[in-house]
Write a protein that holds these residues in place. Structure first.
Motif, PDB file in Angstrom:
ATOM      1  N   GLY A 186       8.993  -2.187  -0.640  1.00 44.84           N
ATOM      2  CA  GLY A 186       9.219  -2.068  -1.568  1.00 44.84           C
ATOM      3  C   GLY A 186       8.040  -1.075  -2.950  1.00 44.84           C
ATOM      4  N   PHE A 187       8.692  -1.087  -3.707  1.00 46.15           N
ATOM      5  CA  PHE A 187       7.875   0.159  -4.841  1.00 46.15           C
ATOM      6  C   PHE A 187       5.968  -0.065  -4.923  1.00 46.15           C
ATOM      7  CE2 PHE A 187      12.218  -1.062  -6.629  1.00 46.15           C
ATOM      8  CZ  PHE A 187      12.627   0.311  -6.544  1.00 46.15           C
ATOM      9  N   ARG A 188       5.911   1.164  -4.600  1.00 48.49           N
ATOM     10  CA  ARG A 188       4.601   0.943  -4.587  1.00 48.49           C
ATOM     11  C   ARG A 188       3.557   0.573  -5.713  1.00 48.49           C
ATOM     12  NH1 ARG A 188       5.137   4.397   0.363  1.00 48.49           N
ATOM     13  NH2 ARG A 188       4.149   2.981   2.009  1.00 48.49           N
ATOM     14  N   LEU A 189       4.488   1.620  -6.966  1.00 50.88           N
ATOM     15  CA  LEU A 189       3.862   0.041  -8.098  1.00 50.88           C
ATOM     16  C   LEU A 189       4.200  -1.190  -8.458  1.00 50.88           C
ATOM     17  CD1 LEU A 189       6.080   3.587 -10.917  1.00 50.88           C
ATOM     18  CD2 LEU A 189       2.928   2.725 -10.808  1.00 50.88           C
ATOM     19  N   PHE A 190       4.981  -1.756  -7.561  1.00 49.19           N
ATOM     20  CA  PHE A 190       4.986  -2.998  -8.006  1.00 49.19           C
ATOM     21  C   PHE A 190       3.586  -3.736  -6.958  1.00 49.19           C
ATOM     22  CE2 PHE A 190       6.530  -7.352  -6.175  1.00 49.19           C
ATOM     23  CZ  PHE A 190       6.120  -7.586  -7.604  1.00 49.19           C
ATOM     24  N   ASP A 191       2.505  -3.043  -6.540  1.00 51.51           N
ATOM     25  CA  ASP A 191       1.867  -3.129  -6.044  1.00 51.51           C
ATOM     26  C   ASP A 191       0.752  -2.612  -7.246  1.00 51.51           C
ATOM     27  OD1 ASP A 191       2.079  -4.271  -3.291  1.00 51.51           O
ATOM     28  OD2 ASP A 191       0.953  -2.553  -2.019  1.00 51.51           O
ATOM     29  N   VAL A 192       0.729  -2.088  -7.880  1.00 54.95           N
ATOM     30  CA  VAL A 192      -0.269  -1.442  -8.519  1.00 54.95           C
ATOM     31  C   VAL A 192      -0.459  -2.129  -9.377  1.00 54.95           C
ATOM     32  CG1 VAL A 192      -0.767   0.262 -10.739  1.00 54.95           C
ATOM     33  CG2 VAL A 192      -0.200   0.933  -8.154  1.00 54.95           C
ATOM     34  N   ALA A 193       0.896  -2.951  -9.906  1.00 49.58           N
ATOM     35  CA  ALA A 193       1.444  -3.750 -11.238  1.00 49.58           C
ATOM     36  C   ALA A 193       1.095  -5.396 -10.605  1.00 49.58           C
ATOM     37  CB  ALA A 193       2.767  -4.171 -11.763  1.00 49.58           C
ATOM     38  N   THR A 194       1.183  -5.511  -9.691  1.00 52.62           N
ATOM     39  CA  THR A 194       0.574  -7.300  -9.075  1.00 52.62           C
ATOM     40  C   THR A 194      -1.314  -7.226  -9.969  1.00 52.62           C
ATOM     41  OG1 THR A 194       2.583  -7.065  -7.442  1.00 52.62           O
ATOM     42  CG2 THR A 194       0.426  -8.514  -7.521  1.00 52.62           C
ATOM     43  N   ALA A 234       8.885   7.814  -9.238  1.00 51.35           N
ATOM     44  CA  ALA A 234       8.496   6.613  -9.476  1.00 51.35           C
ATOM     45  C   ALA A 234       9.043   5.622  -8.533  1.00 51.35           C
ATOM     46  CB  ALA A 234       8.500   6.038 -11.392  1.00 51.35           C
ATOM     47  N   LYS A 235       9.924   6.418  -7.654  1.00 53.67           N
ATOM     48  CA  LYS A 235      10.527   5.726  -6.150  1.00 53.67           C
ATOM     49  C   LYS A 235      10.081   5.835  -5.270  1.00 53.67           C
ATOM     50  CE  LYS A 235      15.294   7.266  -8.759  1.00 53.67           C
ATOM     51  NZ  LYS A 235      16.311   7.813  -8.119  1.00 53.67           N
ATOM     52  N   ASP A 236       8.615   5.836  -5.127  1.00 56.32           N
ATOM     53  CA  ASP A 236       7.420   5.814  -3.974  1.00 56.32           C
ATOM     54  C   ASP A 236       8.136   4.475  -3.281  1.00 56.32           C
ATOM     55  OD1 ASP A 236       6.527   6.167  -2.044  1.00 56.32           O
ATOM     56  OD2 ASP A 236       4.211   6.126  -3.243  1.00 56.32           O
ATOM     57  N   PHE A 237       8.529   4.355  -2.394  1.00 61.85           N
ATOM     58  CA  PHE A 237       9.166   2.780  -1.461  1.00 61.85           C
ATOM     59  C   PHE A 237       9.001   2.988  -0.441  1.00 61.85           C
ATOM     60  CE2 PHE A 237      12.137   0.081   0.186  1.00 61.85           C
ATOM     61  CZ  PHE A 237      12.253  -0.824  -1.267  1.00 61.85           C
ATOM     62  N   GLY A 238       8.409   1.635   0.373  1.00 60.32           N
ATOM     63  CA  GLY A 238       7.496   1.804   1.787  1.00 60.32           C
ATOM     64  C   GLY A 238       6.946   0.150   1.571  1.00 60.32           C
ATOM     65  N   LEU A 239       5.961   0.342   2.935  1.00 56.05           N
ATOM     66  CA  LEU A 239       6.203  -1.465   3.150  1.00 56.05           C
ATOM     67  C   LEU A 239       4.297  -1.588   2.111  1.00 56.05           C
ATOM     68  CD1 LEU A 239       5.487  -1.315   6.695  1.00 56.05           C
ATOM     69  CD2 LEU A 239       6.534  -2.971   5.108  1.00 56.05           C
ATOM     70  N   ILE A 240       4.864  -2.704   1.491  1.00 60.66           N
ATOM     71  CA  ILE A 240       3.821  -3.080   0.797  1.00 60.66           C
ATOM     72  C   ILE A 240       3.402  -3.945   1.115  1.00 60.66           C
ATOM     73  CG2 ILE A 240       4.754  -2.080  -1.613  1.00 60.66           C
ATOM     74  CD1 ILE A 240       5.965  -3.919  -2.591  1.00 60.66           C
ATOM     75  N   HIS A 241       1.906  -4.477  -0.074  1.00 60.32           N
ATOM     76  CA  HIS A 241       1.597  -6.254   0.233  1.00 60.32           C
ATOM     77  C   HIS A 241       2.187  -7.151  -0.469  1.00 60.32           C
ATOM     78  CE1 HIS A 241      -1.275  -9.413  -1.201  1.00 60.32           C
ATOM     79  NE2 HIS A 241      -1.841  -9.161   1.043  1.00 60.32           N
ATOM     80  N   ALA A 242       2.562  -6.557  -1.790  1.00 60.26           N
ATOM     81  CA  ALA A 242       3.668  -7.404  -2.843  1.00 60.26           C
ATOM     82  C   ALA A 242       3.271  -8.340  -3.248  1.00 60.26           C
ATOM     83  CB  ALA A 242       4.591  -7.692  -2.139  1.00 60.26           C
ATOM     84  N   ASP A 243       1.158  -8.632  -3.116  1.00 64.65           N
ATOM     85  CA  ASP A 243       0.594 -10.382  -3.250  1.00 64.65           C
ATOM     86  C   ASP A 243      -0.433  -9.971  -3.622  1.00 64.65           C
ATOM     87  OD1 ASP A 243       0.458 -13.122  -4.711  1.00 64.65           O
ATOM     88  OD2 ASP A 243       0.714 -13.436  -2.826  1.00 64.65           O
ATOM     89  N   LEU A 244      -1.243  -8.876  -4.065  1.00 64.42           N
ATOM     90  CA  LEU A 244      -2.452  -8.505  -4.585  1.00 64.42           C
ATOM     91  C   LEU A 244      -3.482  -8.821  -5.611  1.00 64.42           C
ATOM     92  CD1 LEU A 244      -2.964  -4.636  -3.047  1.00 64.42           C
ATOM     93  CD2 LEU A 244      -3.575  -6.404  -1.930  1.00 64.42           C
TER      94      LEU A 244
END
Length: 336
Positions: free
Chosen positions: A247-255, A214-224
């Motif tokens: 950020g965390f890639r799961l943050f993109d999924v959650a957004t 769950a720590k997959d981390f790198g560039l993300i969009h952050a506001d999908l």
């Protein structure tokens, strides 16, 4: 929101836009104001007649390095085959120009990006208009596009001077989160502040003990969110990289999922997004077990964002509502 602006300011904004367009050699036109929030965004036309978007960036919100980095990453994603806005250089080759301070405006930056056709996936607060079958198609494509964006980010070497903010533990729930101190911001009731403070402490511990997948981390969009996903018959397209960062890639999924949780077809939407993502990038069940954590983290960001913008219509009411919604979501998902 642009319709709420006083006419005198709208007129001044139009003049400011044409001042910026002079750097692209197309000042002799009437820009069409589309949005006025973090940026003033106009639909304009280039010298060859192609439509484009002019962005006048809010003074002080992002620095020059961050804005230039955003444009560099969008260019890299476009080079990698993603349908995203591509930056268009001014006549002197610059991607970003600086406009001087004037009576109505502080010094600010401006850029022009290529127009991206398509209709927004939806609008926050309104039910999705697509059929359940079409929703599955769209979210499957969105998951695949998101995964490919993450893949491209991992393969790309940013140029010297590249900088974007981090949606990490500090950026989400540290002492100075990127979108504000949601647990003690103006507008909260005493009970909300107490509960949000306790929730924050618990989430800090959970985030610190994430399982490795769950720590997959790198560039993300952050506001999908829905408004930033454009849909046409062939593909989904991603726009508005204003908040993109590390950020965390799961943050993109959650957004992408959060504002759809009350849709009747949500279970199918979530399954389609995850399936589409897994078709392009690994996402294990162990990693997905942390999705509820990131849904709550995302929900908390809205509180601080609106608290910092009391001038927006209904901002105080939204702070109260988003606080209640975040606390209810944490309880629903077993995190409070």
């Amino acid at each position: 929101m642009s319709a709420d602006l006083p006419k005198t300011f709208r007129d001044a904004l139009d003049i400011r836009a044409r001042q910026a367009l002079a750097h692209w050699g197309v000042a002799d036109q009437q820009p069409e104001l589309l949005k006025y929030r973090e940026n003033a965004v106009f639909r304009v036309h280039l010298a060859d007649g192609r439509p484009a978007a002019l962005r006048l960036h809010r003074a002080g919100y992002h620095g020059e390095a961050a804005l230039r980095s955003e444009l560099q990453w969008m260019a890299a994603l476009g080079d990698g085959g993603l349908a995203v806005p591509r930056p268009i250089a001014a006549m002197d080759g610059r991607l970003l120009v600086t406009l001087p301070s004037e009576e109505d405006f502080a010094a600010q930056h401006a850029d022009v990006i290529a127009w991206v056709d398509g209709e927004p996936l939806g609008e926050s607060g309104r039910p999705l208009s697509h059929s359940p079958e079409r929703q599955v198609e769209i979210f499957s494509a969105l998951g695949a596009t998101m995964a490919e964006m993450h893949n491209l980010a991992d393969r790309w070497t940013p140029p010297a001077g590249f900088w974007r903010a981090a949606w990490d533990k500090e950026g989400l729930i540290g002492e100075r989160p990127l979108w504000g101190r949601f647990w003690d911001c103006a507008g909260l009731s005493a009970a909300q502040a107490t509960q949000l403070s306790a929730l924050r402490r618990d989430l800090q511990q959970r985030l610190a003990t994430l399982p490795t997948p769950a720590k997959d981390f790198g560039l993300i969009h952050a506001d999908l969110v829905r408004e930033n996903v454009l849909v046409d018959a062939a593909a989904v397209k991603l726009i508005d990289f204003d908040d993109a960062g590390y950020g965390f890639r799961l943050f993109d999924v959650a957004t992408a999922l959060l504002k759809n949780r009350r849709e009747p077809a949500y279970e199918a939407i979530e399954a389609a997004l995850i399936s589409g993502y897994r078709g392009r990038r690994a996402l294990t069940n162990e990693a997905l077990a942390a999705l509820p954590l990131f849904l709550v983290l995302r929900s908390l960001t809205y509180i601080g964002w609106f608290a910092a913008r009391p001038e927006l219509p209904g901002a105080r009411e939204r702070v109260l509502r988003y606080a209640d919604e975040a606390l209810a979501l944490a309880r629903e998902l077993g995190l409070a």
